[in-house]
Design a protein around this motif. Structure first.
Motif, PDB file in Angstrom:
ATOM      1  N   ASN A 159       1.782  -6.385 -20.298  1.00 27.94           N
ATOM      2  CA  ASN A 159       0.654  -5.724 -20.952  1.00 27.94           C
ATOM      3  C   ASN A 159      -0.593  -5.910 -20.106  1.00 27.94           C
ATOM      4  OD1 ASN A 159       2.308  -5.281 -23.365  1.00 27.94           O
ATOM      5  ND2 ASN A 159       2.067  -7.478 -23.692  1.00 27.94           N
ATOM      6  N   LYS A 160      -1.263  -4.812 -19.778  1.00 35.44           N
ATOM      7  CA  LYS A 160      -2.533  -4.860 -19.063  1.00 35.44           C
ATOM      8  C   LYS A 160      -3.597  -4.200 -19.925  1.00 35.44           C
ATOM      9  CE  LYS A 160      -0.628  -4.873 -14.371  1.00 35.44           C
ATOM     10  NZ  LYS A 160      -0.635  -4.226 -13.032  1.00 35.44           N
ATOM     11  N   PHE A 161      -4.803  -4.741 -19.869  1.00 30.83           N
ATOM     12  CA  PHE A 161      -5.859  -4.166 -20.694  1.00 30.83           C
ATOM     13  C   PHE A 161      -7.230  -4.456 -20.105  1.00 30.83           C
ATOM     14  CE2 PHE A 161      -4.680  -8.355 -22.170  1.00 30.83           C
ATOM     15  CZ  PHE A 161      -5.880  -9.013 -22.368  1.00 30.83           C
ATOM     16  N   ARG A 162      -8.143  -3.533 -20.379  1.00 37.35           N
ATOM     17  CA  ARG A 162      -9.556  -3.684 -20.021  1.00 37.35           C
ATOM     18  C   ARG A 162     -10.341  -3.476 -21.312  1.00 37.35           C
ATOM     19  NH1 ARG A 162     -10.600   0.417 -16.279  1.00 37.35           N
ATOM     20  NH2 ARG A 162      -9.718  -0.898 -14.660  1.00 37.35           N
ATOM     21  N   PRO A 163     -10.867  -4.548 -21.918  1.00 36.84           N
ATOM     22  CA  PRO A 163     -11.447  -4.437 -23.258  1.00 36.84           C
ATOM     23  C   PRO A 163     -12.906  -4.009 -23.308  1.00 36.84           C
ATOM     24  CG  PRO A 163     -11.399  -6.730 -22.592  1.00 36.84           C
ATOM     25  CD  PRO A 163     -10.786  -5.946 -21.453  1.00 36.84           C
ATOM     26  N   PHE A 164     -13.520  -3.782 -22.152  1.00 38.07           N
ATOM     27  CA  PHE A 164     -14.956  -3.500 -22.176  1.00 38.07           C
ATOM     28  C   PHE A 164     -15.292  -2.395 -21.179  1.00 38.07           C
ATOM     29  CE2 PHE A 164     -14.522  -5.936 -18.435  1.00 38.07           C
ATOM     30  CZ  PHE A 164     -13.913  -7.141 -18.780  1.00 38.07           C
ATOM     31  N   GLY A 165     -16.506  -1.850 -21.299  1.00 35.02           N
ATOM     32  CA  GLY A 165     -16.967  -0.817 -20.381  1.00 35.02           C
ATOM     33  C   GLY A 165     -16.458   0.563 -20.736  1.00 35.02           C
ATOM     34  N   ASP A 166     -16.827   1.529 -19.886  1.00 34.10           N
ATOM     35  CA  ASP A 166     -16.422   2.913 -20.117  1.00 34.10           C
ATOM     36  C   ASP A 166     -14.936   3.136 -19.844  1.00 34.10           C
ATOM     37  OD1 ASP A 166     -19.043   3.486 -20.760  1.00 34.10           O
ATOM     38  OD2 ASP A 166     -19.570   4.053 -18.702  1.00 34.10           O
ATOM     39  N   GLY A 167     -14.361   2.297 -19.019  1.00 30.96           N
ATOM     40  CA  GLY A 167     -12.972   2.502 -18.648  1.00 30.96           C
ATOM     41  C   GLY A 167     -11.991   1.652 -19.428  1.00 30.96           C
ATOM     42  N   LYS A 168     -12.204   1.521 -20.738  1.00 35.21           N
ATOM     43  CA  LYS A 168     -11.298   0.730 -21.567  1.00 35.21           C
ATOM     44  C   LYS A 168      -9.894   1.340 -21.556  1.00 35.21           C
ATOM     45  CE  LYS A 168     -14.843  -0.773 -24.870  1.00 35.21           C
ATOM     46  NZ  LYS A 168     -15.246  -0.753 -26.298  1.00 35.21           N
ATOM     47  N   TYR A 169      -8.878   0.496 -21.495  1.00 42.31           N
ATOM     48  CA  TYR A 169      -7.508   0.996 -21.569  1.00 42.31           C
ATOM     49  C   TYR A 169      -6.565  -0.138 -21.942  1.00 42.31           C
ATOM     50  CZ  TYR A 169      -5.963  -1.155 -17.184  1.00 42.31           C
ATOM     51  OH  TYR A 169      -5.622  -2.057 -16.209  1.00 42.31           O
ATOM     52  N   VAL A 170      -5.395   0.259 -22.407  1.00 45.31           N
ATOM     53  CA  VAL A 170      -4.299  -0.672 -22.684  1.00 45.31           C
ATOM     54  C   VAL A 170      -3.039  -0.071 -22.096  1.00 45.31           C
ATOM     55  CG1 VAL A 170      -2.887  -1.784 -24.455  1.00 45.31           C
ATOM     56  CG2 VAL A 170      -5.347  -1.538 -24.798  1.00 45.31           C
ATOM     57  N   SER A 171      -2.254  -0.891 -21.385  1.00 43.39           N
ATOM     58  CA  SER A 171      -1.004  -0.436 -20.795  1.00 43.39           C
ATOM     59  C   SER A 171       0.121  -1.355 -21.263  1.00 43.39           C
ATOM     60  CB  SER A 171      -1.091  -0.456 -19.267  1.00 43.39           C
ATOM     61  OG  SER A 171       0.146  -0.078 -18.689  1.00 43.39           O
ATOM     62  N   LEU A 172       1.162  -0.769 -21.854  1.00 45.72           N
ATOM     63  CA  LEU A 172       2.304  -1.513 -22.382  1.00 45.72           C
ATOM     64  C   LEU A 172       3.553  -1.108 -21.612  1.00 45.72           C
ATOM     65  CD1 LEU A 172       1.535  -0.942 -26.180  1.00 45.72           C
ATOM     66  CD2 LEU A 172       0.733  -2.817 -24.730  1.00 45.72           C
ATOM     67  N   THR A 173       4.235  -2.092 -21.015  1.00 48.37           N
ATOM     68  CA  THR A 173       5.343  -1.765 -20.117  1.00 48.37           C
ATOM     69  C   THR A 173       6.545  -2.675 -20.345  1.00 48.37           C
ATOM     70  OG1 THR A 173       3.725  -1.090 -18.443  1.00 48.37           O
ATOM     71  CG2 THR A 173       6.011  -1.371 -17.720  1.00 48.37           C
ATOM     72  N   PRO A 174       7.572  -2.211 -21.061  1.00 48.82           N
ATOM     73  CA  PRO A 174       8.832  -2.953 -21.129  1.00 48.82           C
ATOM     74  C   PRO A 174       9.653  -2.721 -19.862  1.00 48.82           C
ATOM     75  CG  PRO A 174       8.975  -0.975 -22.462  1.00 48.82           C
ATOM     76  CD  PRO A 174       7.571  -1.027 -21.935  1.00 48.82           C
ATOM     77  N   GLN A 175      10.396  -3.734 -19.423  1.00 47.61           N
ATOM     78  CA  GLN A 175      11.107  -3.655 -18.146  1.00 47.61           C
ATOM     79  C   GLN A 175      12.479  -4.313 -18.249  1.00 47.61           C
ATOM     80  OE1 GLN A 175       9.029  -5.618 -14.968  1.00 47.61           O
ATOM     81  NE2 GLN A 175      10.323  -4.780 -13.361  1.00 47.61           N
ATOM     82  N   LEU A 176      13.447  -3.716 -17.575  1.00 46.73           N
ATOM     83  CA  LEU A 176      14.798  -4.265 -17.469  1.00 46.73           C
ATOM     84  C   LEU A 176      15.095  -4.523 -15.999  1.00 46.73           C
ATOM     85  CD1 LEU A 176      17.724  -4.839 -18.560  1.00 46.73           C
ATOM     86  CD2 LEU A 176      18.192  -2.412 -18.146  1.00 46.73           C
ATOM     87  N   ILE A 177      15.466  -5.769 -15.660  1.00 49.42           N
ATOM     88  CA  ILE A 177      15.765  -6.158 -14.281  1.00 49.42           C
ATOM     89  C   ILE A 177      17.209  -6.619 -14.211  1.00 49.42           C
ATOM     90  CG2 ILE A 177      15.072  -7.611 -12.336  1.00 49.42           C
ATOM     91  CD1 ILE A 177      12.410  -8.080 -13.936  1.00 49.42           C
ATOM     92  N   VAL A 178      17.971  -6.069 -13.259  1.00 54.30           N
ATOM     93  CA  VAL A 178      19.400  -6.365 -13.160  1.00 54.30           C
ATOM     94  C   VAL A 178      19.748  -6.741 -11.728  1.00 54.30           C
ATOM     95  CG1 VAL A 178      21.741  -5.500 -13.521  1.00 54.30           C
ATOM     96  CG2 VAL A 178      19.882  -4.686 -14.989  1.00 54.30           C
ATOM     97  N   GLY A 179      20.443  -7.848 -11.557  1.00 50.94           N
ATOM     98  CA  GLY A 179      20.965  -8.213 -10.249  1.00 50.94           C
ATOM     99  C   GLY A 179      22.182  -7.384  -9.912  1.00 50.94           C
ATOM    100  N   THR A 180      22.187  -6.786  -8.738  1.00 51.63           N
ATOM    101  CA  THR A 180      23.280  -5.894  -8.349  1.00 51.63           C
ATOM    102  C   THR A 180      24.146  -6.461  -7.232  1.00 51.63           C
ATOM    103  OG1 THR A 180      21.649  -4.686  -7.006  1.00 51.63           O
ATOM    104  CG2 THR A 180      22.213  -3.765  -9.153  1.00 51.63           C
ATOM    105  N   GLY A 181      23.927  -7.714  -6.873  1.00 51.40           N
ATOM    106  CA  GLY A 181      24.799  -8.387  -5.916  1.00 51.40           C
ATOM    107  C   GLY A 181      24.372  -8.252  -4.476  1.00 51.40           C
ATOM    108  N   LYS A 182      24.814  -9.204  -3.632  1.00 48.42           N
ATOM    109  CA  LYS A 182      24.537  -9.224  -2.196  1.00 48.42           C
ATOM    110  C   LYS A 182      23.046  -9.184  -1.896  1.00 48.42           C
ATOM    111  CE  LYS A 182      28.983  -7.182  -0.905  1.00 48.42           C
ATOM    112  NZ  LYS A 182      29.672  -6.099  -0.162  1.00 48.42           N
TER     113      LYS A 182
END
Length: 244
Positions: A46-69
């Protein structure tokens, strides 16, 4: 009795996956850690900027898988909430070469197709080397990248990172930086906390390089799931005595 306690300690170290659960990024820069084949990490960033004109929230779920070698892939879907809401996929892959016990070389690529806007995806190709100083428990990473906004990679830059262990398997300090003024160009600094062996929490401050951007914050939680994919079936070539 001594042998009993030694066997017990070794058993606990095998059961608890402390060394397997690695950090896949320093803060923003990809790390030289890689999952073994079939092992999975689930991560919520989760990334966020709570102040100023450029306020935003970013929500990012992620899946990481080992594929060998020495390879792994990850897939994430980032939802950015500003004046409008946009959703981007982030598909990454990397290959890690172990040069020595303390040195690694990593190459990888990232592509960011948009799911809400009809535009070409952003992309990046990178390579960096990492060195672990065992005496101070410091990992130094340095390398470069070629990136492109809605085009094939054409813009070059550098990436740097330092990961310092304070309390083994419990607390680390991390700082990284990527050059250029595009969305990926920023300085990140934060703490990595592991409250228990299979869970990691990273909190960081993100300072973009571009003047028009402002200070932001990020919080991510990673959960090591374990091995979920079976070992690949290896067919041995039958030898019936016909091959000479």
């Amino acid at each position: 009795m001594y042998r009993f306690y030694r066997a017990l300690i070794l058993t606990v170290l095998v059961i608890i996956p402390q060394t397997t659960f690695a950090q896949q990024t320093i803060i923003n820069v990809p790390s030289s850690d890689v999952l073994p084949y079939g092992e999975v990490i689930l991560k919520q960033s989760n990334k966020f900027r709570p102040f100023g004109d450029g306020k935003y929230v970013s929500l990012t779920p992620q899946l990481i898988v080992g594929t060998g070698k020495g390879t792994e892939i990850s897939v994430e879907a980032g939802t950015s909430i500003e004046d409008t809401t946009s959703v981007k996929m982030n598909i990454t892959a990397k290959k890690v070469f172990k040069i020595k016990k303390s040195a690694r070389f990593t190459v990888g690529g990232v592509i960011n197709p948009s799911l809400t806007e009809g535009q070409k995806p952003d992309s990046m190709i990178y390579a960096h080397g990492s060195y672990l100083c065992k005496k101070t428990k410091t990992t130094i990473t340095a390398g470069g990248f070629v990136g492109g906004k809605q085009e094939m990679p054409s813009l070059t830059g550098v990436m740097l990172g330092i990961d310092q262990t304070i309390i083994p398997n419990k607390l680390r300090i991390a700082v990284d930086w990527m050059s250029r003024d595009e969305s990926w160009g920023a300085l990140g600094a934060g703490l990595k906390i592991r409250p228990e062996p299979t869970t990691s929490i990273t909190t960081a401050v993100i300072i973009p390089n571009a003047d028009e951007n402002r200070l932001a914050f990020s919080v991510s939680i990673s959960k090591y799931v374990g091995k979920v994919l079976p070992e690949p079936i290896r067919k041995e070539k039958e030898n019936n005595g016909d091959n000479l």
